[in-house]
Every structure is written in C-alpha cells, then in structure tokens.
Scaffold this motif. Structure first.
Motif, PDB file in Angstrom:
ATOM      1  N   GLU A  21      31.007   7.885 108.221  1.00  0.00           N
ATOM      2  CA  GLU A  21      31.245   7.067 109.204  1.00  0.00           C
ATOM      3  C   GLU A  21      30.884   7.978 110.541  1.00  0.00           C
ATOM      4  O   GLU A  21      31.592   8.921 110.961  1.00  0.00           O
ATOM      5  N   LEU A  77      36.854   0.012 106.132  1.00  0.00           N
ATOM      6  CA  LEU A  77      36.072  -0.608 107.030  1.00  0.00           C
ATOM      7  C   LEU A  77      34.772  -1.157 106.301  1.00  0.00           C
ATOM      8  O   LEU A  77      34.219  -2.151 106.788  1.00  0.00           O
ATOM      9  N   TYR A  78      34.571  -0.441 105.174  1.00  0.00           N
ATOM     10  CA  TYR A  78      33.247  -1.036 104.392  1.00  0.00           C
ATOM     11  C   TYR A  78      33.591  -0.949 103.013  1.00  0.00           C
ATOM     12  O   TYR A  78      32.789  -0.398 102.262  1.00  0.00           O
ATOM     13  N   GLY A 118      26.087   0.372 106.689  1.00  0.00           N
ATOM     14  CA  GLY A 118      27.010  -0.404 107.294  1.00  0.00           C
ATOM     15  C   GLY A 118      26.949  -0.680 108.767  1.00  0.00           C
ATOM     16  O   GLY A 118      26.711   0.211 109.414  1.00  0.00           O
ATOM     17  N   GLU A 119      27.273  -1.881 109.212  1.00  0.00           N
ATOM     18  CA  GLU A 119      26.947  -2.414 110.608  1.00  0.00           C
ATOM     19  C   GLU A 119      28.063  -1.881 111.430  1.00  0.00           C
ATOM     20  O   GLU A 119      29.073  -1.398 110.817  1.00  0.00           O
ATOM     21  N   GLU A 120      27.906  -1.965 112.678  1.00  0.00           N
ATOM     22  CA  GLU A 120      28.867  -1.305 113.604  1.00  0.00           C
ATOM     23  C   GLU A 120      30.317  -1.929 113.647  1.00  0.00           C
ATOM     24  O   GLU A 120      30.338  -3.341 113.801  1.00  0.00           O
ATOM     25  N   ARG A 121      31.432  -1.224 113.282  1.00  0.00           N
ATOM     26  CA  ARG A 121      32.679  -1.616 113.470  1.00  0.00           C
ATOM     27  C   ARG A 121      33.577  -0.473 114.191  1.00  0.00           C
ATOM     28  O   ARG A 121      33.226   0.480 114.342  1.00  0.00           O
ATOM     29  N   ILE A 122      34.841  -1.119 114.611  1.00  0.00           N
ATOM     30  CA  ILE A 122      35.660  -0.167 115.216  1.00  0.00           C
ATOM     31  C   ILE A 122      36.371   0.501 114.265  1.00  0.00           C
ATOM     32  O   ILE A 122      37.177  -0.092 113.386  1.00  0.00           O
ATOM     33  N   CYS A 123      36.374   1.814 114.428  1.00  0.00           N
ATOM     34  CA  CYS A 123      37.253   2.858 113.302  1.00  0.00           C
ATOM     35  C   CYS A 123      38.433   3.278 114.230  1.00  0.00           C
ATOM     36  O   CYS A 123      38.633   3.899 114.947  1.00  0.00           O
ATOM     37  N   GLU A 147      30.461  -2.687 100.974  1.00  0.00           N
ATOM     38  CA  GLU A 147      29.289  -1.534 100.784  1.00  0.00           C
ATOM     39  C   GLU A 147      29.310  -0.767  99.829  1.00  0.00           C
ATOM     40  O   GLU A 147      28.523  -0.267  99.020  1.00  0.00           O
ATOM     41  N   PRO A 205      33.751   2.764 118.099  1.00  0.00           N
ATOM     42  CA  PRO A 205      32.824   2.186 117.116  1.00  0.00           C
ATOM     43  C   PRO A 205      32.313   3.057 116.120  1.00  0.00           C
ATOM     44  O   PRO A 205      32.118   4.341 116.308  1.00  0.00           O
ATOM     45  N   VAL A 265      29.453   3.311 112.504  1.00  0.00           N
ATOM     46  CA  VAL A 265      28.416   2.931 111.460  1.00  0.00           C
ATOM     47  C   VAL A 265      28.554   3.550 110.314  1.00  0.00           C
ATOM     48  O   VAL A 265      29.139   4.847 110.391  1.00  0.00           O
TER      49      VAL A 265
END
Length: 238
Positions: free
Chosen positions: A158, A102-103, A177-182, A106, A188, A190
């Motif tokens: 996360e 996801l990141y 790291g901004e909010e994303r779907i894991c 970063e 959600p 971060v």
C-alpha cells in the motif's frame, strides 16, 4: 569486499550471521543489512520511520518492531553510525495481512488464483545515503526471505498515490486497488501488486550488474550467483 551481515530468524526465530558481498558496482561505504533486534534497533527504527513519513506528509501510527511475530520480518540497513533504511516483510497466514483491512476483495481474488501472498510495510529510506543501492539490498534480502525461504508467489504494498509511479517504474508493480484512506498513516493509499516471477526474471537478467542504462532497481540487487550462495547459507539456519 565489504561484509554485509544479516541475523536470520526462522520459525522459531534464532539469529545467525551470514556474510554478504558488495551490492552493486558503485559501493562507496560499508553497511550491514540485518533482521532488526528490538533491544538494539527499536528506537532508531521508530525515529527513522517517523522522520521519513512525516517528511512525506504521512503520520505513521504503528512504528514499533514486531520482532516476536513469526509472520513479520523487519530488516534494517545501517553503518557504524546510524540506521538509514528499513522495511518489514509480512507473510500471509490465518490472520491475513495488514492490507486486508482496506483491500479484502482484491487480496482474496489473488488467493483464489492460488497466490501465496506477502506484503511490504514500514518502508523508510534516508535519501542522504545511496538510496538505490541500499533499497536494492533491502529488497533483495526481502526477496530471499519471502520468495526463496517461505515460498511466496506474489507481493503487495500500500503506497501513497503520488509514490505509485516509482514502484511501477523501478520494480514492476501494477495497480490492483483503488485509492482509499489508510488509517495506519492517515493518508490516501492505493494497492500495488507484483508477481514475483517478474522479480525472478529481472534478477537473472540484471542482478549485480550495476548497469546505469537499466532504469530500474534490479541492477542494484545481488547477482544470481551471490543470491544462491546467500540462500544456501540462510537455509542452513532453518
């Protein structure tokens, strides 16, 4: 003094037992913290993770132990009746870490600054037990394995956005790291980051004090003297 044992896995892993002192000053029960054994712990760890994640509205996908992977170390806290805490330390390497999915930008930014990364995953704690004390024990053993044995400099995790404040206040993490779907928990997330130099300082100041006036987890960590003794014992197994 109550014993706390850990089974240490080096590379290649081999088990050894190390006696641990009492964590904190309000010790009311005897429990052990050890590296997870797939033959003894797999089912109980999976049940704990699934139960505690579902209680928080999460749906964990991968709850199996990865006991044969040299880049993963799973710790469990238990008494003679049950396992009530677990966390997995993931070490960065050729294949990266789970948070890279996801990141990646970063994490690559941290690596470009010379950071040696690790991540915390599959953290689950049954809050019917003394959660601060047990979590302090688990995280200090993670710190000893990651920071002192493997030389990592930075840790990431996360977490669900509504839990981020706890990690910031109690441990010192910050957002990177901004909010994303894991997809691993179908929720959600971060990305939070901590330079382990901060943990070094907090353990030196507060570890083992049990000071209720310090509103972090660090008073529930080992004292620096206890940490050094355990680190020397663990190092002899490598």
């Amino acid at each position: 003094m109550h014993p706390m044992n850990t089974s240490v896995r080096a590379s290649p892993f081999r088990p050894d037992e190390v006696e641990f002192p009492e964590f904190g000053t309000n010790r009311t029960t005897t429990y052990t913290v050890e590296c997870a054994d797939p033959h003894r712990h797999d089912h109980a760890v999976r049940l704990l993770i699934e139960r505690m994640y579902e209680w928080r509205g999460l749906a964990p996908v991968d709850t199996d132990l990865h006991a044969t992977r040299p880049d993963r170390i799973t710790l469990v806290a238990s008494d003679e009746h049950e396992i009530f805490g677990t966390v997995t330390l993931g070490l960065d390497g050729r294949d990266g870490i789970l948070a890279d999915a996801l990141y990646p930008e970063e994490l690559d930014h941290l690596r470009s600054r010379g950071a040696r990364l690790c991540e915390l995953t599959r953290l689950a704690m049954d809050t019917h037990h003394n959660a601060k004390e047990v979590l302090g024990a688990l995280l200090h053993l993670v710190y000893i394995h990651g920071r002192l044995i493997h030389g990592v400099t930075d840790v990431v995790i996360e977490v669900h956005p509504r839990h981020a404040g706890f990690y910031q206040r109690m441990i010192g993490f910050s957002y990177i790291g901004e909010e994303r779907i894991c997809p691993r928990v179908n929720a959600p997330a971060v990305l939070l980051h901590l330079e382990l130099a901060h943990m070094d300082e907090q353990i030196a100041l507060y570890g083992g004090t049990g000071d209720p006036g310090v509103r972090t987890l660090y008073p529930y960590f080992l004292s620096p003297e206890e940490q050094d003794r355990i680190f020397l014992s663990l190092s002899s197994a490598h």
